[in-house]
Scaffold this active site. Sequence first.
Site, PDB file in Angstrom:
ATOM      1  N   GLY A  46       0.824  -1.198   0.000  1.00 38.63           N
ATOM      2  CA  GLY A  46       0.000   0.000   0.000  1.00 38.63           C
ATOM      3  C   GLY A  46       0.856   1.245   0.000  1.00 38.63           C
ATOM      4  O   GLY A  46       2.031   1.212   0.401  1.00 38.63           O
ATOM      5  N   GLN A  51       3.100   9.889   1.315  1.00 38.18           N
ATOM      6  CA  GLN A  51       4.397   9.201   1.146  1.00 38.18           C
ATOM      7  C   GLN A  51       5.112   9.632  -0.123  1.00 38.18           C
ATOM      8  O   GLN A  51       6.305   9.373  -0.280  1.00 38.18           O
ATOM      9  CB  GLN A  51       4.198   7.683   1.131  1.00 38.18           C
ATOM     10  CG  GLN A  51       3.732   7.135   2.477  1.00 38.18           C
ATOM     11  CD  GLN A  51       3.614   5.624   2.435  1.00 38.18           C
ATOM     12  OE1 GLN A  51       2.574   5.100   2.058  1.00 38.18           O
ATOM     13  NE2 GLN A  51       4.692   4.933   2.786  1.00 38.18           N
ATOM     14  N   CYS A  89       6.657  -0.605   6.135  1.00 35.16           N
ATOM     15  CA  CYS A  89       6.179   0.603   5.463  1.00 35.16           C
ATOM     16  C   CYS A  89       7.262   1.073   4.504  1.00 35.16           C
ATOM     17  O   CYS A  89       8.443   1.069   4.857  1.00 35.16           O
ATOM     18  CB  CYS A  89       5.906   1.682   6.506  1.00 35.16           C
ATOM     19  SG  CYS A  89       5.358   3.245   5.799  1.00 35.16           S
ATOM     20  N   LEU A  90       6.862   1.454   3.304  1.00 35.32           N
ATOM     21  CA  LEU A  90       7.847   1.914   2.315  1.00 35.32           C
ATOM     22  C   LEU A  90       8.575   3.169   2.785  1.00 35.32           C
ATOM     23  O   LEU A  90       9.656   3.477   2.295  1.00 35.32           O
ATOM     24  CB  LEU A  90       7.168   2.154   0.967  1.00 35.32           C
ATOM     25  CG  LEU A  90       6.591   0.889   0.303  1.00 35.32           C
ATOM     26  CD1 LEU A  90       5.855   1.255  -0.989  1.00 35.32           C
ATOM     27  CD2 LEU A  90       7.676  -0.136   0.022  1.00 35.32           C
ATOM     28  N   HIS A 131      -3.466   0.790   8.103  1.00 36.23           N
ATOM     29  CA  HIS A 131      -2.123   1.381   8.008  1.00 36.23           C
ATOM     30  C   HIS A 131      -2.142   2.628   7.115  1.00 36.23           C
ATOM     31  O   HIS A 131      -1.588   3.671   7.464  1.00 36.23           O
ATOM     32  CB  HIS A 131      -1.164   0.319   7.459  1.00 36.23           C
ATOM     33  CG  HIS A 131       0.234   0.785   7.201  1.00 36.23           C
ATOM     34  ND1 HIS A 131       1.328   0.260   7.861  1.00 36.23           N
ATOM     35  CD2 HIS A 131       0.738   1.713   6.338  1.00 36.23           C
ATOM     36  CE1 HIS A 131       2.430   0.864   7.419  1.00 36.23           C
ATOM     37  NE2 HIS A 131       2.100   1.746   6.496  1.00 36.23           N
ATOM     38  N   GLU A 132      -2.813   2.496   5.961  1.00 39.92           N
ATOM     39  CA  GLU A 132      -2.818   3.612   5.001  1.00 39.92           C
ATOM     40  C   GLU A 132      -3.682   4.773   5.482  1.00 39.92           C
ATOM     41  O   GLU A 132      -3.321   5.944   5.297  1.00 39.92           O
ATOM     42  CB  GLU A 132      -3.288   3.138   3.621  1.00 39.92           C
ATOM     43  CG  GLU A 132      -2.420   2.050   2.982  1.00 39.92           C
ATOM     44  CD  GLU A 132      -0.936   2.355   2.970  1.00 39.92           C
ATOM     45  OE1 GLU A 132      -0.539   3.532   2.882  1.00 39.92           O
ATOM     46  OE2 GLU A 132      -0.143   1.394   3.062  1.00 39.92           O
ATOM     47  N   HIS A 135      -1.725   6.913   7.689  1.00 41.38           N
ATOM     48  CA  HIS A 135      -0.839   7.850   6.974  1.00 41.38           C
ATOM     49  C   HIS A 135      -1.552   9.169   6.698  1.00 41.38           C
ATOM     50  O   HIS A 135      -0.939  10.234   6.739  1.00 41.38           O
ATOM     51  CB  HIS A 135      -0.408   7.251   5.626  1.00 41.38           C
ATOM     52  CG  HIS A 135       0.815   6.389   5.692  1.00 41.38           C
ATOM     53  ND1 HIS A 135       2.051   6.872   6.093  1.00 41.38           N
ATOM     54  CD2 HIS A 135       1.017   5.091   5.376  1.00 41.38           C
ATOM     55  CE1 HIS A 135       2.947   5.888   6.020  1.00 41.38           C
ATOM     56  NE2 HIS A 135       2.341   4.781   5.590  1.00 41.38           N
TER      57      HIS A 135
HETATM   58 NI    NI Z   1       3.208   2.928   5.251  1.00 41.47          NI
END
Ligand code: NI
Length: 158
Positions: A46, A51, A89-90, A131-132, A135
């Site tokens: 995701g 991000q 997480c990226l 999670h997203e 963000h």
């Molecule tokens: Ni993330």
Amino acid sequence: MAIRNIREIGDPVLGKTCKEVKEITPRIQELINDMFDTLYEAEGVGLAAPQVGILKRIVVIDTTGDSPIVLINPKVLETSGEQTGYEGCLSVPGKTGQVTRANYVKALAYDENLEPFEIEGTELLARAILHEVDHLEGHLYVEKVEGPLQDVENAEEE
Ligand code: NI
């Protein structure tokens, strides 16, 4: 195809609250396309717009590699159950940690035509949605990690 630069932990943009999307402009459509390109390039599950440095309430998720989902202005309606597992997480490259989240989520979101729809998910999809959405409120999973944040290589050996 355009890969955007992924912002990493410590970048103030990741701590900000994102704004609602009110109309789908060509720039927004391009952003969504680029977010998928960036997600697949990074082999993530995701990605949220902050991000890539854009403070808008847009999320892309693909838990299988061929089931792309766009969530615009997502809102969690219902959660139940519990799951504890490793999360990454990226924006926190090379790290992972255990996070407990709901095992079921129902959310309201808007699609690329700004038509509302409901999405339900369990397990990995539920984890990804939560999670997203975090963000979009300026929160990273590292705030919820139980125990130490680990290097991905070490965690995989356990
Ligand atoms: Ni993330």
